[in-house]
Design a protein around this motif. Structure first.
Motif, PDB file in Angstrom:
ATOM      1  N   UNK A   1      69.107  13.170  -4.002  1.00  0.00           N
ATOM      2  CA  UNK A   1      70.070  14.159  -3.528  1.00  0.00           C
ATOM      3  C   UNK A   1      70.221  15.204  -4.629  1.00  0.00           C
ATOM      4  N   UNK A   2      70.707  16.378  -4.296  1.00  0.00           N
ATOM      5  CA  UNK A   2      70.894  17.393  -5.341  1.00  0.00           C
ATOM      6  C   UNK A   2      71.803  16.904  -6.479  1.00  0.00           C
ATOM      7  N   UNK A   3      72.813  16.129  -6.138  1.00  0.00           N
ATOM      8  CA  UNK A   3      73.722  15.607  -7.170  1.00  0.00           C
ATOM      9  C   UNK A   3      72.991  14.633  -8.100  1.00  0.00           C
ATOM     10  N   UNK A   4      72.169  13.757  -7.529  1.00  0.00           N
ATOM     11  CA  UNK A   4      71.430  12.785  -8.331  1.00  0.00           C
ATOM     12  C   UNK A   4      70.399  13.478  -9.219  1.00  0.00           C
ATOM     13  N   UNK A   5      69.727  14.477  -8.690  1.00  0.00           N
ATOM     14  CA  UNK A   5      68.754  15.233  -9.482  1.00  0.00           C
ATOM     15  C   UNK A   5      69.453  15.934 -10.646  1.00  0.00           C
ATOM     16  N   UNK A   6      70.612  16.521 -10.383  1.00  0.00           N
ATOM     17  CA  UNK A   6      71.360  17.186 -11.456  1.00  0.00           C
ATOM     18  C   UNK A   6      71.826  16.179 -12.502  1.00  0.00           C
ATOM     19  N   UNK A   7      72.247  15.006 -12.059  1.00  0.00           N
ATOM     20  CA  UNK A   7      72.660  13.953 -12.982  1.00  0.00           C
ATOM     21  C   UNK A   7      71.501  13.516 -13.879  1.00  0.00           C
ATOM     22  N   UNK A   8      70.328  13.321 -13.279  1.00  0.00           N
ATOM     23  CA  UNK A   8      69.150  12.957 -14.078  1.00  0.00           C
ATOM     24  C   UNK A   8      68.782  14.067 -15.058  1.00  0.00           C
ATOM     25  N   UNK A   9      68.842  15.297 -14.592  1.00  0.00           N
ATOM     26  CA  UNK A   9      68.505  16.421 -15.458  1.00  0.00           C
ATOM     27  C   UNK A   9      69.461  16.501 -16.637  1.00  0.00           C
ATOM     28  N   UNK A  10      70.760  16.403 -16.366  1.00  0.00           N
ATOM     29  CA  UNK A  10      71.757  16.470 -17.444  1.00  0.00           C
ATOM     30  C   UNK A  10      71.623  15.287 -18.404  1.00  0.00           C
ATOM     31  N   UNK A  11      71.377  14.100 -17.860  1.00  0.00           N
ATOM     32  CA  UNK A  11      71.226  12.923 -18.719  1.00  0.00           C
ATOM     33  C   UNK A  11      69.996  13.052 -19.607  1.00  0.00           C
ATOM     34  N   UNK A  12      68.884  13.541 -19.060  1.00  0.00           N
ATOM     35  CA  UNK A  12      67.679  13.686 -19.888  1.00  0.00           C
ATOM     36  C   UNK A  12      67.883  14.752 -20.963  1.00  0.00           C
ATOM     37  N   UNK A  13      68.567  15.843 -20.630  1.00  0.00           N
ATOM     38  CA  UNK A  13      68.851  16.880 -21.632  1.00  0.00           C
ATOM     39  C   UNK A  13      69.794  16.350 -22.704  1.00  0.00           C
ATOM     40  N   UNK A  14      70.786  15.571 -22.296  1.00  0.00           N
ATOM     41  CA  UNK A  14      71.730  15.001 -23.266  1.00  0.00           C
ATOM     42  C   UNK A  14      71.034  14.001 -24.185  1.00  0.00           C
TER      43      UNK A  14
ATOM     44  N   UNK B   1      62.495   8.548 -25.555  1.00  0.00           N
ATOM     45  CA  UNK B   1      61.722   7.817 -24.554  1.00  0.00           C
ATOM     46  C   UNK B   1      62.511   7.663 -23.257  1.00  0.00           C
ATOM     47  N   UNK B   2      63.788   7.335 -23.355  1.00  0.00           N
ATOM     48  CA  UNK B   2      64.614   7.228 -22.149  1.00  0.00           C
ATOM     49  C   UNK B   2      64.728   8.582 -21.438  1.00  0.00           C
ATOM     50  N   UNK B   3      64.840   9.649 -22.210  1.00  0.00           N
ATOM     51  CA  UNK B   3      64.835  10.984 -21.617  1.00  0.00           C
ATOM     52  C   UNK B   3      63.523  11.290 -20.924  1.00  0.00           C
ATOM     53  N   UNK B   4      62.419  10.862 -21.538  1.00  0.00           N
ATOM     54  CA  UNK B   4      61.096  11.037 -20.938  1.00  0.00           C
ATOM     55  C   UNK B   4      61.008  10.301 -19.602  1.00  0.00           C
ATOM     56  N   UNK B   5      61.520   9.091 -19.553  1.00  0.00           N
ATOM     57  CA  UNK B   5      61.488   8.325 -18.306  1.00  0.00           C
ATOM     58  C   UNK B   5      62.276   9.054 -17.219  1.00  0.00           C
ATOM     59  N   UNK B   6      63.389   9.660 -17.576  1.00  0.00           N
ATOM     60  CA  UNK B   6      64.176  10.411 -16.597  1.00  0.00           C
ATOM     61  C   UNK B   6      63.438  11.658 -16.122  1.00  0.00           C
ATOM     62  N   UNK B   7      62.722  12.320 -17.011  1.00  0.00           N
ATOM     63  CA  UNK B   7      61.938  13.488 -16.615  1.00  0.00           C
ATOM     64  C   UNK B   7      60.800  13.067 -15.687  1.00  0.00           C
ATOM     65  N   UNK B   8      60.148  11.964 -15.986  1.00  0.00           N
ATOM     66  CA  UNK B   8      59.092  11.456 -15.105  1.00  0.00           C
ATOM     67  C   UNK B   8      59.686  11.100 -13.745  1.00  0.00           C
ATOM     68  N   UNK B   9      60.881  10.533 -13.733  1.00  0.00           N
ATOM     69  CA  UNK B   9      61.561  10.227 -12.475  1.00  0.00           C
ATOM     70  C   UNK B   9      61.835  11.502 -11.683  1.00  0.00           C
TER      71      UNK B   9
ATOM     72  N   UNK C   1      53.683   7.670 -11.961  1.00  0.00           N
ATOM     73  CA  UNK C   1      54.938   7.809 -12.692  1.00  0.00           C
ATOM     74  C   UNK C   1      55.235   6.591 -13.551  1.00  0.00           C
ATOM     75  N   UNK C   2      55.001   5.406 -13.003  1.00  0.00           N
ATOM     76  CA  UNK C   2      55.236   4.177 -13.767  1.00  0.00           C
ATOM     77  C   UNK C   2      54.322   4.116 -14.988  1.00  0.00           C
ATOM     78  N   UNK C   3      53.081   4.513 -14.818  1.00  0.00           N
ATOM     79  CA  UNK C   3      52.143   4.528 -15.951  1.00  0.00           C
ATOM     80  C   UNK C   3      52.554   5.595 -16.965  1.00  0.00           C
ATOM     81  N   UNK C   4      53.044   6.723 -16.486  1.00  0.00           N
ATOM     82  CA  UNK C   4      53.435   7.814 -17.384  1.00  0.00           C
ATOM     83  C   UNK C   4      54.593   7.436 -18.293  1.00  0.00           C
ATOM     84  N   UNK C   5      55.415   6.465 -17.897  1.00  0.00           N
ATOM     85  CA  UNK C   5      56.533   6.067 -18.756  1.00  0.00           C
ATOM     86  C   UNK C   5      56.063   5.421 -20.047  1.00  0.00           C
ATOM     87  N   UNK C   6      54.842   4.916 -20.067  1.00  0.00           N
ATOM     88  CA  UNK C   6      54.327   4.239 -21.259  1.00  0.00           C
ATOM     89  C   UNK C   6      53.519   5.167 -22.170  1.00  0.00           C
TER      90      UNK C   6
END
Length: 117
Positions: free
Chosen positions: A26-39, A66-74, A97-102
């Protein structure tokens, strides 16, 4: 880097990715992931300036980035899956995407091999 850490990252990265992709996009979830990865990136990059240089700070920086990277891949997977219509293409995108996290861990290991530490 120890083999245990690499194996742990090979299990943890795709698991975190799987957990993040289970939620409906959802737009809210995408924004949450974006903000969390930036933070996570901002905190990770500012930690050495705030706490100084130490092994604990270095490990924290790597884990936060790395956690931010996983969120960007998501985010990339969610964007791709919005346009993919077939079940097979969605599964392929999820697998990539799962492979990209590593990937950061393979890069870190390759750098350590080149340095020889």
């Amino acid at each position: 880097m120890s083999l245990t850490l690499i194996l742990l990252s090979l299990a943890a990265g795709p698991s975190i990715f799987w957990a993040l992709t289970r939620r409906e996009s959802s737009p809210r979830y995408v924004m949450l992931l974006w903000l969390a990865s930036a933070a996570l990136a901002a905190v990770g990059l500012s930690l050495p300036f705030l706490l100084g240089d130490s092994m604990a700070v270095a490990v924290a920086v790597v884990l936060l980035l790395w956690l931010g990277w996983i969120m960007v891949v998501t985010l990339c997977f969610l964007a791709a899956s919005a346009y993919l219509t077939g079940r097979i293409s969605t599964r392929i995108a999820f697998s990539l995407g799962a492979v990209a996290t590593t990937l950061p861990w393979f890069g870190l290991t390759a750098a350590e091999l080149m340095i020889g530490s």
